[in-house]
Design a protein around this motif. Structure first.
Motif, mmCIF file in Angstrom:
data_model
loop_
_atom_site.group_PDB
_atom_site.id
_atom_site.type_symbol
_atom_site.label_atom_id
_atom_site.label_comp_id
_atom_site.label_asym_id
_atom_site.label_seq_id
_atom_site.Cartn_x
_atom_site.Cartn_y
_atom_site.Cartn_z
ATOM 1 N N ASP A 226 60.546 83.674 71.240
ATOM 2 C CA ASP A 226 61.907 83.597 71.839
ATOM 3 C C ASP A 226 61.663 82.506 72.906
ATOM 4 O O ASP A 226 62.677 82.124 73.534
ATOM 5 C CB ASP A 226 62.389 84.801 72.594
ATOM 6 C CG ASP A 226 63.841 84.856 72.868
ATOM 7 O OD1 ASP A 226 64.532 84.268 71.871
ATOM 8 O OD2 ASP A 226 64.186 84.871 73.918
ATOM 9 N N PHE A 287 62.849 91.903 63.881
ATOM 10 C CA PHE A 287 63.699 91.508 62.894
ATOM 11 C C PHE A 287 65.242 91.307 63.412
ATOM 12 O O PHE A 287 65.779 90.278 63.236
ATOM 13 C CB PHE A 287 63.610 92.463 61.628
ATOM 14 C CG PHE A 287 64.533 92.003 60.558
ATOM 15 C CD1 PHE A 287 64.351 90.998 59.825
ATOM 16 C CD2 PHE A 287 66.035 92.580 60.705
ATOM 17 C CE1 PHE A 287 65.280 90.537 58.764
ATOM 18 C CE2 PHE A 287 66.720 92.362 59.583
ATOM 19 C CZ PHE A 287 66.665 91.260 58.489
ATOM 20 N N VAL A 288 65.605 92.202 64.131
ATOM 21 C CA VAL A 288 66.872 92.146 64.858
ATOM 22 C C VAL A 288 66.959 91.076 65.675
ATOM 23 O O VAL A 288 67.870 90.228 65.758
ATOM 24 C CB VAL A 288 67.161 93.293 65.540
ATOM 25 C CG1 VAL A 288 68.514 93.537 66.431
ATOM 26 C CG2 VAL A 288 67.318 94.831 64.782
ATOM 27 N N SER A 290 65.165 88.434 65.610
ATOM 28 C CA SER A 290 65.021 87.027 65.250
ATOM 29 C C SER A 290 66.317 86.505 64.477
ATOM 30 O O SER A 290 66.671 85.436 64.288
ATOM 31 C CB SER A 290 63.922 87.206 64.031
ATOM 32 O OG SER A 290 64.266 88.046 62.825
ATOM 33 N N LYS A 291 67.007 87.613 63.977
ATOM 34 C CA LYS A 291 68.377 87.380 63.371
ATOM 35 C C LYS A 291 69.263 86.901 64.558
ATOM 36 O O LYS A 291 69.922 85.845 64.453
ATOM 37 C CB LYS A 291 68.788 88.517 62.586
ATOM 38 C CG LYS A 291 68.190 88.827 61.302
ATOM 39 C CD LYS A 291 67.984 87.514 60.372
ATOM 40 C CE LYS A 291 67.126 87.713 59.278
ATOM 41 N NZ LYS A 291 67.293 86.726 58.292
ATOM 42 N N LYS A 292 69.461 87.714 65.461
ATOM 43 C CA LYS A 292 70.325 87.374 66.762
ATOM 44 C C LYS A 292 69.953 85.934 67.282
ATOM 45 O O LYS A 292 71.081 85.414 67.853
ATOM 46 C CB LYS A 292 70.193 88.547 67.606
ATOM 47 C CG LYS A 292 71.321 88.161 68.768
ATOM 48 C CD LYS A 292 71.177 89.480 69.725
ATOM 49 C CE LYS A 292 72.025 89.078 70.868
ATOM 50 N NZ LYS A 292 73.437 88.765 70.661
ATOM 51 N N TYR A 293 68.836 85.561 67.331
ATOM 52 C CA TYR A 293 68.452 84.478 68.161
ATOM 53 C C TYR A 293 67.878 83.300 67.444
ATOM 54 O O TYR A 293 67.448 82.432 67.752
ATOM 55 C CB TYR A 293 67.238 84.918 69.388
ATOM 56 C CG TYR A 293 68.038 85.867 70.290
ATOM 57 C CD1 TYR A 293 68.958 85.486 71.129
ATOM 58 C CD2 TYR A 293 67.425 86.907 70.292
ATOM 59 C CE1 TYR A 293 69.634 86.088 72.134
ATOM 60 C CE2 TYR A 293 68.106 87.884 71.224
ATOM 61 C CZ TYR A 293 69.062 87.633 72.227
ATOM 62 O OH TYR A 293 69.518 88.507 73.060
ATOM 63 N N LYS A 294 68.143 83.430 65.996
ATOM 64 C CA LYS A 294 67.726 82.455 65.154
ATOM 65 C C LYS A 294 66.266 82.052 65.397
ATOM 66 O O LYS A 294 66.358 80.729 65.339
ATOM 67 C CB LYS A 294 68.605 81.664 65.046
ATOM 68 C CG LYS A 294 70.126 82.157 64.841
ATOM 69 C CD LYS A 294 71.111 80.803 64.823
ATOM 70 C CE LYS A 294 72.597 81.241 64.451
ATOM 71 N NZ LYS A 294 73.084 82.472 65.211
ATOM 72 N N TRP A 295 65.360 82.854 65.303
ATOM 73 C CA TRP A 295 64.023 82.603 65.075
ATOM 74 C C TRP A 295 63.435 81.748 64.028
ATOM 75 O O TRP A 295 63.878 82.167 62.996
ATOM 76 C CB TRP A 295 62.942 83.705 65.633
ATOM 77 C CG TRP A 295 62.968 84.190 66.923
ATOM 78 C CD1 TRP A 295 63.884 83.935 67.950
ATOM 79 C CD2 TRP A 295 62.603 85.482 67.479
ATOM 80 N NE1 TRP A 295 63.887 84.691 69.087
ATOM 81 C CE2 TRP A 295 63.224 85.814 68.678
ATOM 82 C CE3 TRP A 295 61.818 86.395 66.768
ATOM 83 C CZ2 TRP A 295 62.822 87.058 69.485
ATOM 84 C CZ3 TRP A 295 61.536 87.466 67.440
ATOM 85 C CH2 TRP A 295 62.137 87.938 68.904
ATOM 86 N N THR A 296 62.832 80.716 64.219
ATOM 87 C CA THR A 296 62.282 79.843 63.053
ATOM 88 C C THR A 296 60.702 79.294 63.548
ATOM 89 O O THR A 296 60.277 79.714 64.440
ATOM 90 C CB THR A 296 63.117 78.863 62.699
ATOM 91 O OG1 THR A 296 63.077 77.694 63.935
ATOM 92 C CG2 THR A 296 64.304 79.124 62.240
ATOM 93 N N TRP A 298 57.647 80.340 62.864
ATOM 94 C CA TRP A 298 56.762 81.701 63.148
ATOM 95 C C TRP A 298 55.471 81.213 63.322
ATOM 96 O O TRP A 298 54.808 81.598 64.259
ATOM 97 C CB TRP A 298 57.022 82.865 62.201
ATOM 98 C CG TRP A 298 58.111 83.733 62.292
ATOM 99 C CD1 TRP A 298 59.440 83.194 61.992
ATOM 100 C CD2 TRP A 298 58.398 84.915 62.865
ATOM 101 N NE1 TRP A 298 60.575 84.020 62.364
ATOM 102 C CE2 TRP A 298 59.936 85.007 62.928
ATOM 103 C CE3 TRP A 298 57.684 85.668 63.596
ATOM 104 C CZ2 TRP A 298 60.515 86.343 63.347
ATOM 105 C CZ3 TRP A 298 58.219 86.876 63.843
ATOM 106 C CH2 TRP A 298 59.542 87.179 63.867
#
Length: 317
Positions: A226, A287-288, A290-296, A298
């Protein structure tokens, strides 16, 4: 990116050694009131100090006073850490906190509320499944005092731990080793090992270290992915605050005037206590997020190299 924020300040390796020493001194200074209170109470009771074990020491003081004095050392450590960042490294607190232009409080509150709801749900579920393990511990006046102490002091305690491990040391080890995986693993293991003195270890066994180290790794991954500590700050504060207010036990580090008291016999921690949070719950939370904050990216963010930003090459930092 987050670790590279350290390049905005003075980042020589010896500054981190000096800074860590000053932070440790600040923590020890913060422990003086608690130590004096322990010695005074033991003398007042006529107790032989050499015969006191950890459990007896924890019970010497009234729980609210004990909690306040115990958390005071963390507050002192946080002040010392902020002093080190500003004076030894000439770095802004924002750059230790996040790679964003300013701290994102919405992230802090989202993580706080999410884990507060989840952790409370687990406690409520366990209460209904095994009600015989709990007794009502509610006492109005002590509980109100506990609420005031907990709301003010516990966020200072958890913030100190986050700023030390996921902030100061994560960035410091990262810029010194030029890697991300080394500070991630190092801070996670050290974070876990520092809990080895907790009374839970004596009662539940060293298998609990899987939980402590796993939690450190979870918070470290969260921070790197993040590009900031906001989520870790919120999660950690919720974890300790809700625990202190809802449930206590004679064999835990936080012995408080909570709503309930766990009177079950401590046993070697099993899947539900240690492995499920680390290997099931925490990955779901990641996972939650990563989806909410659009993590890429890794791999790059967790094990990639740390590189000094080009724009800072000619700056005296």
């Amino acid at each position: 990116m987050y670790i590279e924020q350290a390049y905005k300040g003075l980042h020589d390796w010896w500054r981190y050694v000096l800074g860590l020493l000053l932070i440790i001194i600040a923590v020890f200074l913060g422990q003086i009131p608690l130590t004096i209170a322990f010695f005074f109470k033991a003398w007042q009771n006529g107790d032989e100090l050499t015969l006191l074990n950890e459990q007896n020491i924890m019970s010497l003081l009234e729980p609210n006073l004990n909690l306040f004095l115990m958390l005071l050392s963390f507050a002192a450590g946080l002040v010392g850490l902020f002093f080190v960042v500003k004076q030894v490294h000439e770095q802004s607190l924002v750059s230790v906190t996040t790679a964003r232009p300013k701290m994102d409080w919405r992230r802090v509150w989202f993580a706080f509320l999410l884990w507060g709801i989840i952790s409370t749900s687990f406690i409520v579920l366990d209460f209904y499944v095994t009600p015989e393990n709990y007794v009502l511990n509610f006492n109005v006046v002590p509980f109100i005092i506990l609420c005031v102490i907990a709301v003010v002091m516990i966020p200072l305690q958890t913030s100190f731990e986050e700023y030390l491990f996921r902030g100061y040391l994560m960035q410091g080890i990262g810029v010194v080793t030029k890697t991300k995986w080394i500070p991630l693993l190092t801070t996670s293991v050290v974070f876990g090992l520092l809990h080895i003195a907790n009374p839970e270890i004596d009662q539940l066994g060293y298998v609990v270290m899987v939980y402590y180290i796993g939690t450190g790794l979870f918070l470290g991954i969260m921070t790197l992915m993040d590009d900031g500590m906001e989520l870790a700050l919120g999660f950690h504060a919720a974890n300790n605050l809700f625990t202190a207010l809802l449930v206590t036990a004679d064999w835990t580090a936080f012995q408080t005037h909570s709503l309930f008291k766990d009177v079950s016999e401590p046993e070697v921690a099993g899947f539900m206590d240690v492995f499920m949070p680390v290997f099931v719950v925490f990955p779901i939370i990641l996972f939650v997020f990563s989806k909410k904050y659009k993590w890429t990216n890794w791999q790059s963010k967790l094990i990639g190299p740390v590189q000094k930003p080009i724009q800072n090459d000619n700056q005296n930092v």
